[in-house]
Design an enzyme around this catalytic site. Structure first.
Site, PDB file in Angstrom:
ATOM      1  N   LYS A  88       0.820  -1.223   0.000  1.00  0.00           N
ATOM      2  CA  LYS A  88       0.000   0.000   0.000  1.00  0.00           C
ATOM      3  C   LYS A  88       0.846   1.262   0.000  1.00  0.00           C
ATOM      4  CE  LYS A  88       0.490  -0.933   4.509  1.00  0.00           C
ATOM      5  NZ  LYS A  88       0.426  -2.217   5.082  1.00  0.00           N
ATOM      6  N   GLU A 113      -5.125  -6.041  -5.037  1.00  0.00           N
ATOM      7  CA  GLU A 113      -6.174  -6.476  -4.094  1.00  0.00           C
ATOM      8  C   GLU A 113      -5.629  -6.614  -2.670  1.00  0.00           C
ATOM      9  OE1 GLU A 113      -9.796  -7.431  -4.737  1.00  0.00           O
ATOM     10  OE2 GLU A 113      -9.356  -6.772  -2.712  1.00  0.00           O
ATOM     11  N   GLY A 129      -5.939  -6.973   3.531  1.00  0.00           N
ATOM     12  CA  GLY A 129      -5.407  -8.329   3.359  1.00  0.00           C
ATOM     13  C   GLY A 129      -6.248  -9.221   2.464  1.00  0.00           C
ATOM     14  N   GLU A 146       4.397  -4.854  15.332  1.00  0.00           N
ATOM     15  CA  GLU A 146       5.828  -4.731  15.008  1.00  0.00           C
ATOM     16  C   GLU A 146       6.582  -4.234  16.247  1.00  0.00           C
ATOM     17  OE1 GLU A 146       7.080  -4.917  11.758  1.00  0.00           O
ATOM     18  OE2 GLU A 146       5.165  -5.188  10.734  1.00  0.00           O
ATOM     19  N   ASP A 162      -0.932   3.419   8.765  1.00  0.00           N
ATOM     20  CA  ASP A 162      -1.209   2.249   7.935  1.00  0.00           C
ATOM     21  C   ASP A 162      -2.649   2.322   7.413  1.00  0.00           C
ATOM     22  OD1 ASP A 162      -0.610  -0.773   7.222  1.00  0.00           O
ATOM     23  OD2 ASP A 162      -2.508  -0.793   8.300  1.00  0.00           O
ATOM     24  N   LYS A 176      -4.257   2.964   3.432  1.00  0.00           N
ATOM     25  CA  LYS A 176      -5.289   2.101   2.856  1.00  0.00           C
ATOM     26  C   LYS A 176      -6.538   2.915   2.513  1.00  0.00           C
ATOM     27  CE  LYS A 176      -3.601  -1.908   5.503  1.00  0.00           C
ATOM     28  NZ  LYS A 176      -3.720  -2.609   6.788  1.00  0.00           N
ATOM     29  N   GLY A 187      -1.716 -11.420   7.429  1.00  0.00           N
ATOM     30  CA  GLY A 187      -1.286 -12.808   7.612  1.00  0.00           C
ATOM     31  C   GLY A 187      -0.890 -13.416   6.277  1.00  0.00           C
TER      32      GLY A 187
END
Ligand code: NAP
Ligand code: HSE
Length: 425
Positions: A104, A128, A133, A189, A200, A204, A301
């Protein structure tokens, strides 16, 4: 049978998930699509790293083994960040290869440049996996929503923060305690800044809102505020009022103006997004023909994200002619106006001495700034200063900011939390 050869840029979490799906589900994918998919090479930094069942002979540290390999039709990028991802994607396009990416950050920062190059070279750009995810939200927006005008897109699109807020709410634990646990189990993280500061989700949302509203929404227009200042007390009091706290990414199109913002948000417990807990993601759309739509699932994931990557690879390989965005993918967008003075209801928590006249002072400041109080609760703690919680009616963001400054300027008063409240539509 046609064989499509693929080169991977990266073989970490996402790359290894995509590789395992293409290997382990090869029979069903080939049976359904009539195409054989073969990963021929994967770029990594360190070939000696242990990668379980990933064949060592696939790995290379030389990008040209992929970018200049004439057999490779599709390049799948999961390096992360802007560079060298941007340079490699552009080189892949120049060499006639279609690119699938989960990244992204490179898209949100370089989308117009990448799309222009893909168009120029007649190849595809698919992404996608870059938002939420494994949830197929991008193709849903492109392929299944053509009948609609979308007025609202709202999402829980960061799993780390949803995990933290869910645990704070269900277990009454503090932010720092739950963050430390999320880091221990490998969900957050070591440096959690991107997630917990809302960046983040903002990357998106920039992509999601662009597609939903058919207008490029550059990252610089996305307001973002994280969850680091959220207290377990705010969450507990909200709960008593029938409200659930989420880090929401909100895009709205109202009266020709777009508002895009990521911030902690209280929603009624009955809202479809309130039940989305743990690291699960969900995207809610409000559309004129279809009405409300909610897609939820694993937003991160190895295997869920790999699923989105593989669906892009299969989709890209079936296109006779690649399609691009229906909007002008340009960062200079004079025809759209962005509304930063949006309207919202607010939850305001004020620490105040428990003595005569205090409530009148706060109410006076709200009134002077055109903020109307909907309800108020004072907590008895036995302390000298007590929490007083106000829920307001809808008011403008700037009016609320001025009211907060005014309250903070009164001796003995401090605003300990200001959280926007998103009512049901
Ligand atoms: P990761 O586990 O850190 O994997 C990155 C891979 O890229 C590694 O194989 C690494 O090589 C390789 N790499 C990085 N920089 C390189 C360079 N300069 N030259 C050569 N190889 C390089 O990351 P990830 O979790 O798979 O995430 C990859 C992308 O997918 C990111 O854009 C991320 O935002 C996105 N994404 C991730 C998830 C998720 O759940 N993880 C979900 C959605 C989207 P080494 O292995 O040798 O270090
Ligand atoms: N760090 C992200 C999250 C996953 O917690 O949702 C990658 O987009």
């Amino acid at each position: 049978m046609r064989e499509v050869k693929i080169g991977f840029l990266g073989m970490g979490n996402v790359g290894s998930g995509a590789y395992r799906i293409l290997r382990d589900n090869a029979d069903v994918i080939t049976h359904r699509e009539g195409i054989k998919y073969t990963v021929v090479s994967a770029l990594v930094r360190d070939k000696s790293k242990s990668r379980g069942d990933i064949p060592q002979q696939l790995l290379t540290t030389e990008p040209d083994d992929i970018l200049c390999n004439p057999d490779i039709e599709i390049v799948a990028e999961f390096l992360g960040g802007v560079e060298p991802a941007r340079t490699y994607i552009l080189r892949a396009f120049e060499n006639g290869k279609t690119v699938v990416t989960a990244n992204k950050v490179v898209l949100a920062n370089c989308w117009p440049e990448l799309e222009a190059s893909a168009r120029k070279h007649g190849v595809g750009l698919y992404y996608e996996a870059s938002v939420a995810g494994g949830i197929p939200i991008i193709r849903t927006l492109y392929s299944s929503m053509q009948a609609n005008r979308i007025t609202k897109v709202m999402g829980i699109i960061n799993g780390t923060t949803n995990y933290i807020l869910s645990a704070m709410s269900s277990q009454g634990r503090s932010y720092s305690e739950v963050l430390a646990e999320a880091q221990r189990i490998g969900l957050a993280e070591a440096d959690p800044t991107l997630d917990v500061e809302g960046l983040d989700a903002a990357y998106k949302l920039s992509l999601l809102a662009s597609i939903a509203f058919h207008a490029k929404v550059p990252m610089k227009h996305v307001y973002h505020e994280g969850i680091t200042a959220i207290t377990k007390q705010d969450i507990a009091i909200g709960k008593e009022m029938g409200l659930t706290l989420k880090l929401l990414a909100i895009g709205k199109k109202e009266d020709g103006q777009i508002q895009v913002r990521v911030h902690p948000t209280f929603i009624p417990d009955s809202h479809p997004l309130a039940a989305i807990s743990g690291a699960t993601n969900a995207v809610y759309l409000d559309c004129d023909a279809l009405g409300e739509l909610v897609l939820s699932g694993q937003g991160a994931g190895s295997m869920p994200t790999g699923s989105a990557v593989v669906s892009d690879i299969v989709y890209a390989s079936q296109q006779q002619k690649h399609a691009y965005n229906t909007f002008k993918n340009d960062d200079n967008i004079p025809e759209i106006s962005f509304n930063t003075n949006w309207e919202s209801e607010y939850f305001v928590s004020v620490m105040a001495p428990d003595k005569p006249g205090i409530l009148a002072a706060v109410a006076g400041i709200f009134a002077a700034n055109n903020v109307s109080i909907a309800s108020m609760v004072q907590k008895r703690t036995g302390e000298e200063r007590v929490p007083v919680i106000f829920l307001t009616h809808r008011c403008r963001e700037l009016n609320m900011k001025r009211a907060i400054e005014g309250i903070g300027g009164v001796e003995g008063l401090s605003v300990s939390g200001t959280i926007r409240v998103e009512a049901m539509s």
